[in-house]
Design a protein around this motif. Structure first.
Motif, mmCIF file in Angstrom:
data_model
loop_
_atom_site.group_PDB
_atom_site.id
_atom_site.type_symbol
_atom_site.label_atom_id
_atom_site.label_comp_id
_atom_site.label_asym_id
_atom_site.label_seq_id
_atom_site.Cartn_x
_atom_site.Cartn_y
_atom_site.Cartn_z
ATOM 1 N N ARG A 80 0.835 -1.212 0.000
ATOM 2 C CA ARG A 80 0.000 0.000 0.000
ATOM 3 C C ARG A 80 0.862 1.251 0.000
ATOM 4 N N ASP A 84 1.065 3.941 -3.189
ATOM 5 C CA ASP A 84 0.639 5.337 -3.104
ATOM 6 C C ASP A 84 1.646 6.320 -3.696
ATOM 7 N N ILE A 85 2.922 5.928 -3.776
ATOM 8 C CA ILE A 85 3.939 6.887 -4.216
ATOM 9 C C ILE A 85 4.664 6.461 -5.496
#
Length: 96
Positions: A80, A84-85
């Motif tokens: 996760r 996200d990045i």
């Protein structure tokens, strides 16, 4: 031995706290996954693929250890965070 390489590119340069989070989760996974021999974050030293700045490189005793790793909450948290990045993610698995 089962090897798992995750090549990654990110939206921005990884901060020290980003790197610390990933390194901490690699260490945590080594403590909870039987058969996980080594797992580390590495920076890409190659100029040939500048969009892929880092990799997580792991070695497992066998494919079953890797399969178990994929189901752990610690792996989910790391996935996760990276998800996200990241801008790119390439996975290479191989057996030697």
């Amino acid at each position: 031995m089962f090897h798992h390489v995750v090549l990654m590119g990110f939206k921005r340069a990884l901060s020290e706290s980003d790197q610390a989070f990933i390194v901490r989760h690699c260490e945590l996974l080594k403590s909870v996954v039987p058969g996980l021999i080594d797992m580390r974050l590495v920076a890409n030293a190659s100029k040939r693929s500048p969009e892929l700045t880092h990799a997580i490189v792991a070695a497992f005793a066998d494919a079953q250890a890797h399969d178990f790793y994929q189901t752990t909450p610690e792996h989910e948290a790391l996935s996760r965070f990276v998800g996200d990045i990241k801008t790119q993610l390439v996975v290479l698995d191989y057996v030697v």
